[in-house]
Scaffold this motif. Structure first.
Motif, PDB file in Angstrom:
ATOM      1  N   ILE A 130       8.936   0.015  -9.470  1.00  0.00           N
ATOM      2  CA  ILE A 130       7.540  -0.395  -9.432  1.00  0.00           C
ATOM      3  C   ILE A 130       6.936  -0.136 -10.812  1.00  0.00           C
ATOM      4  O   ILE A 130       7.131   0.928 -11.393  1.00  0.00           O
ATOM      5  N   LEU A 182       6.624  -5.445  -8.564  1.00  0.00           N
ATOM      6  CA  LEU A 182       7.955  -4.980  -8.185  1.00  0.00           C
ATOM      7  C   LEU A 182       8.976  -5.783  -8.995  1.00  0.00           C
ATOM      8  O   LEU A 182       8.941  -7.009  -8.985  1.00  0.00           O
ATOM      9  N   ASN A 233       7.344   0.974   1.572  1.00  0.00           N
ATOM     10  CA  ASN A 233       6.684  -0.220   2.091  1.00  0.00           C
ATOM     11  C   ASN A 233       7.701  -1.139   2.785  1.00  0.00           C
ATOM     12  O   ASN A 233       8.793  -1.376   2.291  1.00  0.00           O
ATOM     13  N   SER A 241       4.214   5.232  -3.005  1.00  0.00           N
ATOM     14  CA  SER A 241       3.996   4.842  -1.615  1.00  0.00           C
ATOM     15  C   SER A 241       4.618   3.485  -1.304  1.00  0.00           C
ATOM     16  O   SER A 241       4.963   3.192  -0.172  1.00  0.00           O
ATOM     17  N   PHE A 242       4.783   2.635  -2.327  1.00  0.00           N
ATOM     18  CA  PHE A 242       5.359   1.314  -2.099  1.00  0.00           C
ATOM     19  C   PHE A 242       6.867   1.387  -1.870  1.00  0.00           C
ATOM     20  O   PHE A 242       7.445   0.419  -1.367  1.00  0.00           O
ATOM     21  N   TYR A 243       7.526   2.479  -2.254  1.00  0.00           N
ATOM     22  CA  TYR A 243       8.964   2.548  -1.999  1.00  0.00           C
ATOM     23  C   TYR A 243       9.264   2.668  -0.507  1.00  0.00           C
ATOM     24  O   TYR A 243      10.388   2.420  -0.074  1.00  0.00           O
ATOM     25  N   LEU A 259       3.625  -8.599   0.168  1.00  0.00           N
ATOM     26  CA  LEU A 259       3.624  -7.587  -0.897  1.00  0.00           C
ATOM     27  C   LEU A 259       2.652  -7.977  -2.005  1.00  0.00           C
ATOM     28  O   LEU A 259       1.903  -7.133  -2.524  1.00  0.00           O
ATOM     29  N   ILE A 288       0.825   5.105   5.310  1.00  0.00           N
ATOM     30  CA  ILE A 288       1.203   5.457   3.944  1.00  0.00           C
ATOM     31  C   ILE A 288       0.843   6.915   3.716  1.00  0.00           C
ATOM     32  O   ILE A 288      -0.302   7.316   3.937  1.00  0.00           O
ATOM     33  N   GLU A 312      -0.786  -7.113  -0.939  1.00  0.00           N
ATOM     34  CA  GLU A 312      -1.082  -5.691  -1.052  1.00  0.00           C
ATOM     35  C   GLU A 312      -1.372  -5.305  -2.504  1.00  0.00           C
ATOM     36  O   GLU A 312      -2.292  -4.541  -2.785  1.00  0.00           O
ATOM     37  N   PHE A 313      -0.567  -5.854  -3.451  1.00  0.00           N
ATOM     38  CA  PHE A 313      -0.837  -5.580  -4.866  1.00  0.00           C
ATOM     39  C   PHE A 313      -2.212  -6.118  -5.252  1.00  0.00           C
ATOM     40  O   PHE A 313      -2.984  -5.447  -5.953  1.00  0.00           O
ATOM     41  N   VAL A 370       8.797  -4.183   0.708  1.00  0.00           N
ATOM     42  CA  VAL A 370       9.724  -3.851  -0.374  1.00  0.00           C
ATOM     43  C   VAL A 370      11.125  -3.640   0.195  1.00  0.00           C
ATOM     44  O   VAL A 370      12.126  -4.083  -0.376  1.00  0.00           O
TER      45      VAL A 370
END
Length: 752
Positions: free
Chosen positions: A201, A118, A78, A74-76, A97, A382, A100-101, A81
């Protein structure tokens, strides 16, 4: 005598005795056969039980790895990112970012995440839950492992896979005092995207936490291995494993060295999971059950029908109570029996019912977390890969959307811990909303943002507003520690508008007025524009700062603040302050002036977040500008023969037509070298320095005389009045005529 024996043989006693003997013999034979049959069946049941445990363990591990892949993928998509893939210096995207992590690691403990980061191979930087990290800091200080050094992580960019789980290893961490502390046994997991080759990731999963969460077995010896027999994880100190040939693709267990090896292969990971059960465990269970069967057999033979009659009477009452308790799932069973077996059954039944309640409660808690996670994904746009999560959230009914933005004061940070900070406000909001509207969900999306999705009738907006007013009263009593901005649209949103509702609420929060009270904002019609300095204002500000004109700068800032005084928002005041700080720091940087003292205790940007009144902003501006002007003055006071001569020459000949060649010739320097020298020392060009002096002199003439504009232009070295006017406006923000009028109005006001 023979007749007497015949009479006794045909007597009731004899018949009953013979009948009992026959019954006993038949019962003995039946029980003996049953004993033999059940002995084998028990062994098979024990084996099936362990196979079932193995299957459940593998299923939970594989589901966890699958969920981990979905979260990482899902972060790709984002936004942060994507921004970092194009601009590696975007500190705002890095901070967002990292936040969020951090939120994912902190708020979703069920993921077993120790960290997620990342790794951008093209620009050689990492962003993890704590922010931007250097490769050496990450892999030589924060997560140290001989197997997973910096070269290992860099090498993964050349490997072709979408997801790979690596063997768990013991990581250590280098502390500030130089000591080495354990960081835990972690699974490195890397998830790649075929569309993004320059970064990936990665996650570090707590192997021990996942083991304790998903492992089901009577034995604590459990390990994982790949198809080549390489050990991925071991629960004990035993490092041994077995050759991959031992794992038959069609089997589920085998025996070796008095141990049972139950194993299964994961479809997603391709790993083989192995539970090692000592044979003595299974043998002891069978022996214990066999002893119970023998005992029961002996009792049945000795007591026969007498016990059966007595037991039939005594069985009915306790069994009926147990059945009633099972139907009602009531653990408070008052059996009143002296039979140990019944009491043992009741104790186990109590344990089972309590365990069932605990499991049900735990499942409810997990479903609640998953539901919050689902709504969080919805508002963040997301994709939700899990159908189970999709089924938990309601996307069929309209709803009200309420956002709470909490601003904590410095006193709050001094007196209250981080954990209390996170739970206190969230629990209060959730309790009040839930009591009034049971069909609602409250989620903390960021460390200072909480939103509630309220499912209610369209005419319930008034009731919801009353609840918010009541909460505002409580918040206002704690204004010393925090204040809240509540965004509430009294009109319901459509089921598909989660992201739009979230974005609109964020925009409504930004309309907060400048004070320290809790505010409820319901107007979503007019969007407030961002406040930025115009190009002419930037040039005027820079020129005044370079010239050390503190009063002119404060007058300029005063004009800007007066524009905000009527309808300006707190966010616009902060934007103005951020612009002033940025331009000031940039001006100091161009002058090669170290402004580190500004950030010794609390950076100016952090101070700005604390301000709740125009007076605080005004005091801040005065302190900042005075500090910057002082630094520039001290810089100018530093002796530099070339610069001093050039500036002195300009002061004496500003009205003449002079150029770099004229001054360079007198210094026996080339004009190119002199111009470069001036630029390096002052941050300005030769022409900029000359224009600053000419405009400064022009301002003095405009204030002291009634000369016409073109006459003033000629006196300060401009042969063209239009060129003079353009330069004057560029450096001051106003025309010469406007400047003269403003100054005379100020002088007249001072005289009065």
């Amino acid at each position: 005598m023979i007749n007497g024996l015949r009479v006794k043989r045909n007597s009731l006693f004899t018949k009953l005795l013979l009948g009992f003997i026959v019954i006993i013999v038949i019962s003995f034979i039946f029980n003996a056969l049953s004993f033999k049959f059940f002995t084998g069946s028990i062994r098979e049941e024990v084996i099936m039980y362990n196979k079932s445990n193995m299957s459940n363990t593998v299923s939970k591990y594989e589901e966890h790895f699958q969920l981990m892949e979905e979260v990482a993928m899902s972060f790709y998509n984002n936004r942060n990112v994507t921004v970092l893939s194009r601009d590696k210096t975007n500190i705002f995207a890095m901070n967002d970012l990292a936040l969020e992590f951090s939120t994912l690691v902190t708020n979703y403990k069920n993921l077993g995440l120790d960290n997620m980061f990342l790794y951008n191979g093209r620009h050689s930087f990492l962003v993890d839950k704590s922010g931007l990290m250097k490769e050496d800091d990450m892999f030589a200080k924060q997560y140290i492992s001989p197997e997973y050094d910096a070269a290992f992580w860099a090498k993964q960019f050349d490997e072709d896979y979408s997801m790979r789980i690596f063997p768990a290893a013991d990581f250590t961490r280098k502390m500030f005092n130089g000591s080495i502390e354990p960081a835990g046994k972690l699974f490195p997991v890397i998830i790649k995207s075929k569309l993004q080759k320059q970064y990936y990731i990665a996650a570090l999963l707590d192997a021990s936490a996942i083991y304790h969460k998903y492992h089901l077995s009577v034995s604590d010896f459990f390990y994982m291995a790949d198809g080549s027999g390489n050990l991925y994880y071991s629960s004990g100190t035993q490092g041994q494993t077995v050759s991959p040939q031992s794992f038959d693709a069609t089997g589920h267990y085998y025996t070796k060295n008095d141990n049972y090896y139950f194993y299964a292969k994961g479809e997603k990971s391709g790993l083989t999971y192995v539970n090692v059960i000592p044979n003595q465990n299974i043998a002891s269970k069978i022996s214990r059950l066999s002893a119970i069967l023998v005992l029961l057999l002996a009792i049945s033979i000795v007591l026969s029908l007498l016990i059966s009659v007595l037991l039939s009477i005594r069985f009915k009452s306790p069994i009926q109570k147990i059945i009633d308790s099972m139907y009602k799932m009531n653990p408070n069973i008052q059996l009143g029996s002296k039979i140990n077996e019944f009491n043992a059954i009741v104790d186990n039944l109590r344990t089972i019912i309590a365990s069932n309640r605990s499991i049900h409660k735990d499942l409810q808690n997990k479903n609640t977390l998953l539901k919050k996670y689902g709504y969080w994904n919805k508002v963040k746009s997301i994709p939700i890969g899990s159908r189970d999560v999709q089924n938990l959230i309601d996307t069929s009914r309209p709803y009200f959307f309420v956002m709470f933005h909490i601003h904590f004061t410095r006193r709050f940070h001094e007196l209250i811990t981080e954990e209390q900070k996170k739970s206190h406000i969230l629990e209060f909001i959730q309790l009040n909303i839930q009591q009034a509207f049971p069909q609602s969900e409250t989620v903390q999306s960021e460390k200072d943002l909480i939103f509630s999705i309220v499912f209610a009738d369209p005419d319930a907006s008034g009731d919801l507003r009353n609840v918010l007013d009541s909460m505002k009263h409580v918040f206002d009593t704690d204004s010393e520690y925090y204040y809240v901005t509540i965004a509430f649209n009294p009109i319901q949103y459509s089921p598909s508008g989660f992201t739009a509702a979230y974005d609109e609420a964020r925009e409504m929060v930004s309309r907060r007025k400048l004070n320290d009270e809790t505010q409820i904002i319901t107007d979503n019609t007019d969007q407030q524009p961002d406040f930025h300095l115009t190009p002419s204002e930037e040039k005027e500000f820079t020129a005044h700062l370079a010239a050390g004109n503190e009063a002119d700068i404060m007058q300029m800032i005063g004009r800007m603040m007066s524009r905000l005084r009527a309808n300006g928002t707190a966010e616009q005041y902060r934007q103005l302050a951020n612009e002033v700080v940025s331009k000031t720091l940039l001006a100091l940087l161009l002058q090669n002036i170290n402004a580190g003292d500004l950030q010794e205790e609390l950076s100016p940007y952090e101070q700005i977040k604390e301000f709740v009144s125009e007076e605080q902003f005004d005091d801040f501006f005065r302190s900042l500008i005075r500090y910057a002007v002082t630094l520039m003055y001290e810089k100018r006071m530093e002796k530099d023969t070339i610069i001093d001569y050039v500036l002195a020459y300009m002061e004496q000949h500003y009205g003449d037509d002079i150029g770099p060649d004229d001054v360079a010739e007198k210094l026996n320097l080339s004009s190119g070298y002199m111009c470069k020298y001036i630029k390096n020392k002052t941050g300005k060009t030769f022409g900029d320095c000359l224009d600053d002096i000419r405009i400064m002199k022009a301002k003095q003439i405009l204030e002291a005389t009634d000369c016409k504009i073109h006459e003033v232009a000629v006196q300060v070295g401009y042969q063209n009045a239009n060129s003079f006017t353009r330069m004057f406006r560029r450096l001051t923000g106003v025309t010469p005529g406007e400047y003269r009028r403003e100054k005379r109005v100020v002088i007249a006001a001072d005289i009065q």
